[in-house]
Each structure stands twice: as C-alpha cells, then as structure tokens.
Write a protein that holds these residues in place. Structure first.
Motif, PDB file in Angstrom:
ATOM      1  N   ASP A  32     -10.789   8.695  -9.089  1.00  0.00           N
ATOM      2  CA  ASP A  32      -9.887   9.426  -9.977  1.00  0.00           C
ATOM      3  C   ASP A  32      -8.785   8.519 -10.512  1.00  0.00           C
ATOM      4  O   ASP A  32      -8.339   8.687 -11.644  1.00  0.00           O
ATOM      5  CB  ASP A  32      -9.292  10.637  -9.238  1.00  0.00           C
ATOM      6  N   ILE A  33      -8.342   7.558  -9.712  1.00  0.00           N
ATOM      7  CA  ILE A  33      -7.342   6.603 -10.203  1.00  0.00           C
ATOM      8  C   ILE A  33      -7.976   5.765 -11.325  1.00  0.00           C
ATOM      9  O   ILE A  33      -7.352   5.474 -12.338  1.00  0.00           O
ATOM     10  CB  ILE A  33      -6.801   5.726  -9.048  1.00  0.00           C
ATOM     11  N   GLY A  34      -9.240   5.427 -11.152  1.00  0.00           N
ATOM     12  CA  GLY A  34      -9.981   4.686 -12.187  1.00  0.00           C
ATOM     13  C   GLY A  34     -10.048   5.480 -13.489  1.00  0.00           C
ATOM     14  O   GLY A  34      -9.872   4.924 -14.584  1.00  0.00           O
ATOM     15  N   VAL A  35     -10.242   6.774 -13.384  1.00  0.00           N
ATOM     16  CA  VAL A  35     -10.309   7.623 -14.586  1.00  0.00           C
ATOM     17  C   VAL A  35      -8.940   7.641 -15.273  1.00  0.00           C
ATOM     18  O   VAL A  35      -8.834   7.455 -16.491  1.00  0.00           O
ATOM     19  CB  VAL A  35     -10.745   9.065 -14.213  1.00  0.00           C
ATOM     20  N   ALA A  36      -7.872   7.831 -14.471  1.00  0.00           N
ATOM     21  CA  ALA A  36      -6.519   7.850 -15.049  1.00  0.00           C
ATOM     22  C   ALA A  36      -6.232   6.514 -15.739  1.00  0.00           C
ATOM     23  O   ALA A  36      -5.642   6.480 -16.825  1.00  0.00           O
ATOM     24  CB  ALA A  36      -5.490   8.115 -13.955  1.00  0.00           C
ATOM     25  N   ALA A  37      -6.693   5.417 -15.130  1.00  0.00           N
ATOM     26  CA  ALA A  37      -6.449   4.083 -15.706  1.00  0.00           C
ATOM     27  C   ALA A  37      -7.094   3.971 -17.092  1.00  0.00           C
ATOM     28  O   ALA A  37      -6.513   3.384 -18.005  1.00  0.00           O
ATOM     29  CB  ALA A  37      -7.003   3.006 -14.778  1.00  0.00           C
ATOM     30  N   LYS A  38      -8.259   4.561 -17.247  1.00  0.00           N
ATOM     31  CA  LYS A  38      -8.930   4.494 -18.558  1.00  0.00           C
ATOM     32  C   LYS A  38      -8.153   5.280 -19.607  1.00  0.00           C
ATOM     33  O   LYS A  38      -8.035   4.860 -20.754  1.00  0.00           O
ATOM     34  CB  LYS A  38     -10.349   5.074 -18.454  1.00  0.00           C
ATOM     35  N   ILE A  39      -7.608   6.422 -19.186  1.00  0.00           N
ATOM     36  CA  ILE A  39      -6.849   7.256 -20.131  1.00  0.00           C
ATOM     37  C   ILE A  39      -5.561   6.528 -20.531  1.00  0.00           C
ATOM     38  O   ILE A  39      -5.197   6.466 -21.698  1.00  0.00           O
ATOM     39  CB  ILE A  39      -6.524   8.636 -19.496  1.00  0.00           C
ATOM     40  N   ILE A  40      -4.887   5.926 -19.533  1.00  0.00           N
ATOM     41  CA  ILE A  40      -3.640   5.194 -19.826  1.00  0.00           C
ATOM     42  C   ILE A  40      -3.948   3.993 -20.724  1.00  0.00           C
ATOM     43  O   ILE A  40      -3.237   3.705 -21.678  1.00  0.00           O
ATOM     44  CB  ILE A  40      -2.953   4.748 -18.512  1.00  0.00           C
ATOM     45  N   ASN A  41      -5.058   3.328 -20.424  1.00  0.00           N
ATOM     46  CA  ASN A  41      -5.458   2.166 -21.221  1.00  0.00           C
ATOM     47  C   ASN A  41      -5.605   2.533 -22.689  1.00  0.00           C
ATOM     48  O   ASN A  41      -5.155   1.810 -23.583  1.00  0.00           O
ATOM     49  CB  ASN A  41      -6.782   1.629 -20.667  1.00  0.00           C
ATOM     50  N   ARG A  42      -6.215   3.669 -22.926  1.00  0.00           N
ATOM     51  CA  ARG A  42      -6.427   4.116 -24.305  1.00  0.00           C
ATOM     52  C   ARG A  42      -5.083   4.266 -25.014  1.00  0.00           C
ATOM     53  O   ARG A  42      -4.918   3.814 -26.141  1.00  0.00           O
ATOM     54  CB  ARG A  42      -7.154   5.468 -24.250  1.00  0.00           C
ATOM     55  N   GLU A  43      -4.106   4.838 -24.321  1.00  0.00           N
ATOM     56  CA  GLU A  43      -2.795   5.052 -24.937  1.00  0.00           C
ATOM     57  C   GLU A  43      -2.042   3.732 -25.107  1.00  0.00           C
ATOM     58  O   GLU A  43      -1.412   3.500 -26.129  1.00  0.00           O
ATOM     59  CB  GLU A  43      -1.965   5.970 -24.040  1.00  0.00           C
ATOM     60  N   VAL A  44      -2.130   2.860 -24.091  1.00  0.00           N
ATOM     61  CA  VAL A  44      -1.427   1.568 -24.167  1.00  0.00           C
ATOM     62  C   VAL A  44      -1.961   0.775 -25.359  1.00  0.00           C
ATOM     63  O   VAL A  44      -1.203   0.150 -26.101  1.00  0.00           O
ATOM     64  CB  VAL A  44      -1.602   0.769 -22.847  1.00  0.00           C
ATOM     65  N   ASN A  45      -3.256   0.846 -25.569  1.00  0.00           N
ATOM     66  CA  ASN A  45      -3.849   0.105 -26.685  1.00  0.00           C
ATOM     67  C   ASN A  45      -3.435   0.640 -28.044  1.00  0.00           C
ATOM     68  O   ASN A  45      -3.521  -0.060 -29.039  1.00  0.00           O
ATOM     69  CB  ASN A  45      -5.385   0.119 -26.582  1.00  0.00           C
TER      70      ASN A  45
END
Ligand code: AHM
Ligand code: MG
Length: 332
Positions: A32-45
C-alpha cells in the motif's frame, strides 16, 4: 544479473514466503505504501504545471483548490494506509498529533507507520528531487483498543521495516525489512516498481561530504575541525538540501551526510522519528553507520516526543568512525 522483471509486489510476496510465520500483514502494508508512492509521484511530476493548472491555494481549471504538495502527499499516504486495514496508527511530520486508525471489518492491526510524506519540499518549486520517508513499527499496546502515544516512542532499533521513495530523474523506492536493502525503479510505461538494485551495500569509504557549509561558523569546534579535514583531504562537497537525495547518493557512492547542531537548531534540525531513524536503519542495513553529534548510535536513542529533533552523521562506516575520532579529539 537477473534477466526477468521482478515487480515490487512480487518481490515482497516472495520474501514473505521465506517466513513460515508471516501472516501477510506487513506485505500488504508495504504494497500500500508502494501504491501511495505512485500516486504522489504522479503529482510531483506535474508540479511544474502548477502555473498552468493553477497556483497553490488558488483554484485550478476544474475549480478544485490546488493543494501544497507536501499536504497532498500526507493525505494520500494516510488515505492509502487507512484503506489498507493493516495499520493501527500514523505519526507524520505534517501532523501535530498521531492519527489512530480504527480497525476495518473488526480486524485488529498490529503495525504503525511513521513518515515524512514529502521531505525537502522547499525544493519542489525549483524542480529539485524530493522524497518520502517511512518506518514501520509493531505496536506495543493492546491491539483491541486504539494505539497510544507510547506506541510511537520506540527506538529505531525496533523498526520492523523502513524505506524511502526518491522522486528524482527516475522514481526509486528503497526499503529494508532488516535483511538487506533493495531498490525498485518505477517503470512509468507499465506503472510498476521493478527490482533494479539488489542487496545494496554502501562503500566503506567515500570521497565526498554532504553538509550545509553555509552554517560552518555556527557549528561546534569539533565539527568545524572535521569539515576542515574533509576539505583538506580534497573530498568533494555535495549538498542537495533534500536528505533523501543526499542519502541515496551516499548509499551508492559512499560519503558522509552531516546535520549538526547550529545556533538556530541547538538540537539539530532533522526529526528523529521521521527522518533520522528510517534512514539510519536503511544505511545500517547497507553496512553503514549513523550516530548523533554526541556520538550515540541513532537507532539506540530513546524518543521522548513525536517531533523530536536530532543531530546526525550518517554514511560510509569509515567516514563516520573518523568523524567520531575528530569529535573525541576536539570536543571542549
Ligand atoms: P523538511 O522536512 O522541512 O523538508 O526539512 C528537511 C530537509 C532535509 O531534506 C534536508 O537535508 C534539510 O532539510 C536541509 O536543511 P537546510 O536547508 O537547513 O540545509
Ligand atoms: Mg523532512
């Protein structure tokens, strides 16, 4: 060299199978932390598009209020952990108090998460890498009730797992459950973290040091002597100002990262629970060392408050040992 892609999920599950007593809860939490990281990554980009999509605090084209990215990252992580059902509470650098999580479907959870959702966030506006840092503890209080403050007052040496995500030229998730350190690079074409750095080992010695040298005159004399020594030894000075990025470089190339006490931050700037402990755990797992400026091992420090600050010297073992010698020799 492996010749087949191993995703983060596959790797975590494979590791779980090596433990006969494992219940899959930690596996679920890491996923689940991995999933959150992908969502945050999308926003950071997308951060650079803010001027087009609407500045922070203003409304964007769709009429939504644009949020500061560190708050967004905090919310997303809390949301993912709440939905995971494997986490009983969260302590975040962004929240004054810890957040207890009620059991889902009456299932008690035994893990707690500490995190800095977006470390180095002052760098976002200028397109410099930032990171997410997390640590996982087993709760101490009775799992049938809500978690309590004492659950979070655990030493770093009690961490069950820790890791970070670096949103850099590529996005990489590095974590350890106490049996070595592995890194996974996000392949944006398939949206998966793929095993890219297996069993990471920090070099015994590096040839660079990482410190905000602008504060030199505010450091204690022993720290100034050590920094002089680094400079005399022709070590390169590398300081990004994003701890995750600086530690990531040191993990692969060797070196030392220092954040000593200054007049502004007499106890150091970085947070023991959210920054020093998880990164100390990772670096030690990779064969490095992490101590404070009083020469205590970071992972042995007893936390007294959630947002406690700590000084830190972390990195290649030979360099941390040498820094220790300087402190012992010049300390007044
Ligand atoms: P933050 O949690 O508010 O982002 O602060 C932590 C950051 C670290 O990533 C970095 O190493 C340090 O602050 C830099 O501080 P300074 O600008 O004082 O050198
Ligand atoms: Mg931080």
């Amino acid at each position: 060299m492996q010749n087949r892609i191993v995703t983060l999920d596959e790797f975590i599950i494979r590791r779980q199978k090596e433990y006969t007593l494992a219940t899959g809860e930690l596996t679920g939490l890491l996923r689940d932390i991995g999933v959150a990281a992908k969502i945050i990554n999308r926003e950071v980009n997308k951060a650079g598009l803010l001027n087009i999509l609407g500045a922070v605090g203003n409304e964007n084209l769709h009429g939504d209020t644009v949020q500061k990215l560190d708050l967004y990252a905090n919310e997303k992580l809390i949301e993912c952990l709440k939905n995971s059902g494997e986490c009983a509470g969260i302590a975040s650098e962004e929240n004054e108090d810890y957040v207890p999580i009620a059991p889902m479907d009456e299932k008690e959870s035994k893990y707690l998460v500490v995190m800095d959702p977006l470390d180095g966030s002052s760098n976002i506006d200028v397109n410099v890498s930032v990171g997410t840092i997390f640590g996982i503890y087993r709760r101490k209080s009775d799992p049938s009730g809500p978690c309590v403050l004492e659950d979070f007052m655990q030493k770093g040496n009690e961490l069950v797992a820790a890791g970070y995500v670096l949103y850099g030229t590529s996005t990489i998730l590095v974590y350890s459950t106490g049996r070595g350190v592995n890194g996974f690079t996000l392949d944006p074409t398939i949206g998966e973290f793929c095993l890219s750095h297996q069993d990471i080992k920090i070099p015994e010695q590096g040839n660079s040091y990482s410190v905000n040298q602008g504060y030199y005159l505010k450091f204690d004399v022993e720290m100034r002597r050590y920094i002089d020594h680094c400079s005399d030894s022709n070590f390169g000075l590398r300081y990004i100002g994003s701890m995750v990025s600086d530690i990531h470089r040191i993990l692969f190339q060797g070196g030392i990262f220092l954040y000593p006490n200054t007049r502004k931050y007499p106890l150091g700037k970085l947070r023991l629970l959210y920054e020093c402990n998880p990164l100390g755990f990772i670096v030690e797992q990779a064969g490095g060392k992490a101590i404070n400026c009083s020469l205590e091992r970071i992972l042995d420090i007893e936390p007294k408050t959630l947002h406690q600050r700590e000084t830190i010297a972390i990195g290649s073992p030979a360099m941390v040992d040498e820094m220790k010698e300087f402190v012992e020799r010049y300390r007044v």
